[in-house]
Design a protein around this motif. Sequence first.
Motif, PDB file in Angstrom:
ATOM      1  N   TYR A 274       0.823  -1.219   0.000  1.00 47.62           N
ATOM      2  CA  TYR A 274       0.000   0.000   0.000  1.00 47.62           C
ATOM      3  C   TYR A 274       0.857   1.270   0.000  1.00 47.62           C
ATOM      4  O   TYR A 274       0.517   2.240  -0.659  1.00 47.62           O
ATOM      5  CB  TYR A 274      -0.983  -0.008   1.192  1.00 47.62           C
ATOM      6  CG  TYR A 274      -2.293  -0.658   0.828  1.00 47.62           C
ATOM      7  CD1 TYR A 274      -2.394  -2.044   0.688  1.00 47.62           C
ATOM      8  CD2 TYR A 274      -3.444   0.097   0.576  1.00 47.62           C
ATOM      9  CE1 TYR A 274      -3.581  -2.648   0.328  1.00 47.62           C
ATOM     10  CE2 TYR A 274      -4.642  -0.507   0.215  1.00 47.62           C
ATOM     11  CZ  TYR A 274      -4.707  -1.873   0.100  1.00 47.62           C
ATOM     12  OH  TYR A 274      -5.892  -2.465  -0.269  1.00 47.62           O
TER      13      TYR A 274
ATOM     14  N   ASN B 118      -3.838  -7.346   8.248  1.00 46.79           N
ATOM     15  CA  ASN B 118      -4.093  -6.678   6.974  1.00 46.79           C
ATOM     16  C   ASN B 118      -4.832  -5.355   7.206  1.00 46.79           C
ATOM     17  O   ASN B 118      -4.499  -4.325   6.610  1.00 46.79           O
ATOM     18  CB  ASN B 118      -4.901  -7.651   6.100  1.00 46.79           C
ATOM     19  CG  ASN B 118      -5.451  -7.045   4.828  1.00 46.79           C
ATOM     20  OD1 ASN B 118      -6.554  -6.531   4.811  1.00 46.79           O
ATOM     21  ND2 ASN B 118      -4.674  -7.116   3.750  1.00 46.79           N
TER      22      ASN B 118
ATOM     23  N   LYS C 213      -3.223  -1.250   6.721  1.00 49.08           N
ATOM     24  CA  LYS C 213      -3.753  -0.167   5.881  1.00 49.08           C
ATOM     25  C   LYS C 213      -3.850   1.135   6.662  1.00 49.08           C
ATOM     26  O   LYS C 213      -3.581   2.210   6.131  1.00 49.08           O
ATOM     27  CB  LYS C 213      -5.103  -0.579   5.322  1.00 49.08           C
ATOM     28  CG  LYS C 213      -4.974  -1.711   4.315  1.00 49.08           C
ATOM     29  CD  LYS C 213      -6.291  -2.392   4.099  1.00 49.08           C
ATOM     30  CE  LYS C 213      -6.139  -3.571   3.167  1.00 49.08           C
ATOM     31  NZ  LYS C 213      -7.389  -4.335   3.080  1.00 49.08           N
TER      32      LYS C 213
ATOM     33  N   TRP D 285     -12.788 -14.852   0.297  1.00 48.64           N
ATOM     34  CA  TRP D 285     -11.944 -14.005   1.135  1.00 48.64           C
ATOM     35  C   TRP D 285     -10.469 -14.359   0.939  1.00 48.64           C
ATOM     36  O   TRP D 285      -9.620 -13.476   0.862  1.00 48.64           O
ATOM     37  CB  TRP D 285     -12.330 -14.165   2.612  1.00 48.64           C
ATOM     38  CG  TRP D 285     -11.284 -13.627   3.526  1.00 48.64           C
ATOM     39  CD1 TRP D 285     -11.023 -12.303   3.776  1.00 48.64           C
ATOM     40  CD2 TRP D 285     -10.318 -14.380   4.264  1.00 48.64           C
ATOM     41  NE1 TRP D 285      -9.958 -12.199   4.638  1.00 48.64           N
ATOM     42  CE2 TRP D 285      -9.503 -13.454   4.954  1.00 48.64           C
ATOM     43  CE3 TRP D 285     -10.070 -15.739   4.418  1.00 48.64           C
ATOM     44  CZ2 TRP D 285      -8.452 -13.854   5.777  1.00 48.64           C
ATOM     45  CZ3 TRP D 285      -9.037 -16.131   5.230  1.00 48.64           C
ATOM     46  CH2 TRP D 285      -8.236 -15.189   5.904  1.00 48.64           C
TER      47      TRP D 285
ATOM     48  N   SER E 209      -8.936 -15.546  -1.670  1.00 49.49           N
ATOM     49  CA  SER E 209      -8.477 -14.946  -2.931  1.00 49.49           C
ATOM     50  C   SER E 209      -8.318 -13.445  -2.774  1.00 49.49           C
ATOM     51  O   SER E 209      -7.367 -12.849  -3.276  1.00 49.49           O
ATOM     52  CB  SER E 209      -9.481 -15.203  -4.055  1.00 49.49           C
ATOM     53  OG  SER E 209      -9.697 -16.564  -4.211  1.00 49.49           O
ATOM     54  N   GLY E 210      -9.288 -12.833  -2.079  1.00 50.23           N
ATOM     55  CA  GLY E 210      -9.266 -11.379  -1.917  1.00 50.23           C
ATOM     56  C   GLY E 210      -8.076 -10.919  -1.094  1.00 50.23           C
ATOM     57  O   GLY E 210      -7.323 -10.040  -1.511  1.00 50.23           O
ATOM     58  N   ILE E 211      -7.877 -11.518   0.060  1.00 52.10           N
ATOM     59  CA  ILE E 211      -6.818 -10.995   0.942  1.00 52.10           C
ATOM     60  C   ILE E 211      -5.433 -11.289   0.373  1.00 52.10           C
ATOM     61  O   ILE E 211      -4.524 -10.467   0.488  1.00 52.10           O
ATOM     62  CB  ILE E 211      -6.960 -11.518   2.400  1.00 52.10           C
ATOM     63  CG1 ILE E 211      -6.024 -10.711   3.315  1.00 52.10           C
ATOM     64  CG2 ILE E 211      -6.695 -13.010   2.524  1.00 52.10           C
ATOM     65  CD1 ILE E 211      -6.181 -10.998   4.800  1.00 52.10           C
TER      66      ILE E 211
ATOM     67  N   ASP F 264      -4.774  -8.780  -2.109  1.00 53.20           N
ATOM     68  CA  ASP F 264      -4.573  -7.504  -1.431  1.00 53.20           C
ATOM     69  C   ASP F 264      -3.168  -7.421  -0.806  1.00 53.20           C
ATOM     70  O   ASP F 264      -2.569  -6.361  -0.730  1.00 53.20           O
ATOM     71  CB  ASP F 264      -5.645  -7.384  -0.334  1.00 53.20           C
ATOM     72  CG  ASP F 264      -5.900  -5.951   0.089  1.00 53.20           C
ATOM     73  OD1 ASP F 264      -5.871  -5.057  -0.780  1.00 53.20           O
ATOM     74  OD2 ASP F 264      -6.137  -5.722   1.289  1.00 53.20           O
TER      75      ASP F 264
END
Lengths: 235, 421
Positions: free
Chosen positions: B49, B333, B337, B411, B413-415, B418
């Motif tokens: 990020y 996570n 951020k 989730w 796959s998403g995290i 990310d």
Amino acid sequence: MVPFLRLYFSVLAMTVSTVAAANTLGDPEAGKKVFAKCKGCHQVGEGARNRIGPHLNGLFGRPAAGLKEFTYSKSIQRAGSSGLEWHAETLDAFLENPRSYASGTRMSFRGLKSPEDRHNVIAYLRLFSDDPANIPEADPTATATDHDIDQAILAIQGDPEYGAYLSSECTTCHQADGGDAGIPSIVLWPEDEFVVAMHAYKTKQRNHPVMQMIAGRLNDEEIAALAAYFNSLDN
Amino acid sequence: MKMNRRIFLGKTAVATAAVAAPMVLADGHAKPRVVVVGGGAGGATAARYIAKDSKGEIDVTLIEPTRTYYTCFFSNLYLGGFKEIEDIGHSYGGLAAGGVNVVHDWAVGVDRDAKTVSLAGGGNVKYDKLILSPGIDFVDMAVPGWDISAQNAMPHAYKAGSQTELLKAQLMAMPEGGTFAMVAPTNPYRCPPGPYERVSMVAHYLKANNPTAKIIVADPKPKFSKMALFQEGWANHYEGMIDWIGEDFGGGNVSVDPAAMTVTIDGEETKVDVCNVIPAMKAGRIAEIAGVTDGNWAPVNAADMSTKADPDIYVLGDASQQGDMPKSGFSANSQAKVCANAVRGALTGSKVFPAKFSNTCWSLIETNDGVKVGATYEATPEKIAKVDGFISQTGESADLRKATYEESEGWYSGITADMFG
């Protein structure tokens, strides 16, 4: 790309054996009921517009990704440029399991497992494809059914920069590139649809506990900011 | 690897020059530097990020010893046979492509005055802001008879990778009707439902492959995360297989003998075939070396995850002591951020938005029987404080449990997207 093509062709091969079934005429009246599952995202009939998904007037014979004014996933764009057109057979295969047919589609729908449901909804959609000038008088299809939202909330202009920061909470589960592997895509939605959906979670009209919790502490400006941000993402 | 090393040495040369000319930031030609130690859910997310959002205005270096990162979350699903080990392995190529300088080395020292991190491979990396996300280490002698030299006889499998593969191999090699023992950890520890999801996955494997085998759990706690949900699931799916011995029945009075493969619970010695010892935990050692821990963990300020000990050092995830959030990949996570936004603001003047945190933990009890617990959190002057939460209910429909499991796949796959780009 390769895995996608492989799937795509295997599905095509599979459809050869199911052509006869797909050609079986469904019942458009029953299909109208099945279409209720699609209405949250797709409109069809007089005055239908692109919403979360493209409108479905004149669908038969339309190439995949065939509407210029709608932003399709790369996956559906590739299918279109590889020659996929929507007909009873291709729709039948796609609707059975959208994500295995086009792995990167943003269409967050598990599919219609029942062949009868598929034939019926395809028969229903067929009614709106004869001739764009000759669309039968049908009720303009409902948009999402779960909202009755203050116009003042819809009118809020979201701050996309704030939305970009807030979005990092969403992208732990929802993929920023619009991929859908069990959690729906939320990118490139019309802003008002996004706002309506989030307020429906906030007011617990929609059921999902994680989303109720996340939406529950977002204020109107924050929801507008997220809507603006996710609508602005590149495909 | 060679390439990385060369780039890294190049940077060191620049850093050395910078030491000779202090006030780097005021020079106008050097960029601010962020060093992140640890490439898991906290560190990888923070590095990604900051690099992504600063658009090249900040130099980001990630120090992580392993080239393939195996997520601890979903590693139980590998034990149960629902995932292959490759499914939970991730490389750092996406972060490198996203502008993060990835250095595969161990951080072994922190000089807070010179603001440098020293590496096992030699050399120092200079930082303006240092983010430590080292995960966990084990408390010495937490389980009498067990230390790290016994981890092959009695694996912890609580840092995913070779240990997880070892435990799976031992599970598969169990004799017919054998005994699998687990020594559960004391609070607080990484992934509160983790040991109990593991028990479920081991039971799932045994039910299909070794149905007369038994599972004993020695637990120093009187209760545990999602207890009602797990106990309902164990009764429904694995009746008579799992013997959970909580604190009330002496589960905390436990010792092991790795050479003899015995576990002694409240004075009663049992010979076992597999013994999964999950000892008490503490912050990954680099946090202690940096001098930012107090006891086992590193106290942090809730608004930005900066440590109480040093405003230029931040601690994320399991290693931090932040308040109400559980130690989980999702939490790390989420904290990353908030931290990334604050660090970027401090170094480049970008807008800093108020901290918001959330967590959800999914667990799989049996095929298509998924449950979850989650909460949202806010920063208060004292701690990260819980705002609102939910938990799956006992007696839920099979359809809902299946949907919850499918959601956990989404989730994952998403995290991981990310974290690693």
